[in-house]
Design a protein around this motif. Sequence first.
Motif, PDB file in Angstrom:
ATOM      1  N   SER A  22      -7.564  -0.848 -18.378  1.00  0.00           N
ATOM      2  CA  SER A  22      -7.175  -0.573 -16.883  1.00  0.00           C
ATOM      3  C   SER A  22      -6.452  -1.742 -16.116  1.00  0.00           C
ATOM      4  O   SER A  22      -5.738  -1.731 -15.238  1.00  0.00           O
ATOM      5  N   ARG A  23      -6.869  -3.051 -16.590  1.00  0.00           N
ATOM      6  CA  ARG A  23      -6.007  -4.133 -16.129  1.00  0.00           C
ATOM      7  C   ARG A  23      -4.440  -4.094 -16.619  1.00  0.00           C
ATOM      8  O   ARG A  23      -3.708  -4.494 -15.796  1.00  0.00           O
ATOM      9  N   GLU A  27      -8.152   3.461 -26.722  1.00  0.00           N
ATOM     10  CA  GLU A  27      -7.703   3.868 -25.318  1.00  0.00           C
ATOM     11  C   GLU A  27      -6.431   3.136 -25.051  1.00  0.00           C
ATOM     12  O   GLU A  27      -5.555   3.880 -24.425  1.00  0.00           O
ATOM     13  N   LEU A  55      -3.016  -1.402 -17.325  1.00  0.00           N
ATOM     14  CA  LEU A  55      -2.512  -0.150 -16.529  1.00  0.00           C
ATOM     15  C   LEU A  55      -1.965  -0.676 -15.134  1.00  0.00           C
ATOM     16  O   LEU A  55      -0.887  -0.617 -14.799  1.00  0.00           O
ATOM     17  N   ARG A  62     -12.571  -3.827 -19.642  1.00  0.00           N
ATOM     18  CA  ARG A  62     -11.572  -3.491 -18.435  1.00  0.00           C
ATOM     19  C   ARG A  62     -10.123  -3.893 -18.917  1.00  0.00           C
ATOM     20  O   ARG A  62      -9.383  -3.734 -17.984  1.00  0.00           O
TER      21      ARG A  62
END
Length: 278
Positions: free
Chosen positions: A129-130, A167, A132, A126
Amino acid sequence: VEPGSDDRFLFYSEEMDQRAKDHLRLETELRAALADNQLELHYQPKVSLRSGRIVGCEALVRWRHPERGMVSPAEFIPLAEETGLIFEIGGWVLEEACRQIRAWKDAGLAMPPVAVNLSARQFDRRLPSRILAVLDRHGVLPQQIMLEITESLLVGGADNVIAIMNELVAMGLALALDDFGTGYSSLAYLKKFPISTLKIDRSFVIGLPDEENDCAIARAIVTMAQQLRQEIVAEGVETPEQMAFLRDLGCDQLQGYLFSPAVTAVEFARMLRDGERL
Ligand code: C2E
Ligand code: CA
Ligand code: CA
Ligand code: CA
């Protein structure tokens, strides 16, 4: 029963008890510190060995303790990693770095990338996304952030670690390998990871240019990094002799007391504005 063995046992158990109590107190205080805004970020410049200019910085967390004054992260980060508090601290560090970058940009400063330290424990699926979400919240571009990770993360060797790194890099963040040389990475190993920067650990810089072993290690790291087209940063550079040696080797950047320790955000902005050089 040996004479004295009971005493010895008593001595050790009391000592362990004291250690556990100290830990517990520190943990409680650290939780309070987070809630009470006692943490701050200081920024240590990274300078180019070619131009002498500031080309980046590393955000380093500080704890302004109400009674004990400034507490070093070396004292509380390991405990935070043990207790899991590192998730909250790590989140706060990223948030604060982005808030500060936004403020500097709004003040018209041309900001070089800011490096943030990540503990291995923060590295889960995660994480991208955190990060981001934090970047979005502050309107900060991913190119503005570099993440410093340590070899322990690579040595685990899990596929998902490489996937997460890929990523992050695809998002536009850069990855630096911190404290290089103190772990178990090899050339073959490093190739697998999308790392753009190697930081030579201070323990190999200390002995330059007199200690032959340190010179050989520094030379090997720089040669290897050049082959892999990675930037090389030398940590903990304190003397002009160390700097000259590293520059001759072809090292790209220097970070250390020779140029500057970590300073407050206000002081770092001043150094940038004044165009301070090596
Ligand atoms: P690090 O990432 O290797 O950071 C470099 C440390 O070396 C810093 O210590 C810095 O102040 C110190 N240093 C820089 N130049 C010199 C020099 O020329 N001579 C000497 N003797 N020391 C120098 P600091 O700030 O006490 O941080 C210690 C460690 O705590 C860091 O080592 C890092 O592993 C950890 N840390 C700091 N902030 C964070 C954070 O936000 N998150 C995480 N996970 N760890 C952090
Ligand atoms: Ca670091
Ligand atoms: Ca380091
Ligand atoms: Ca180090």
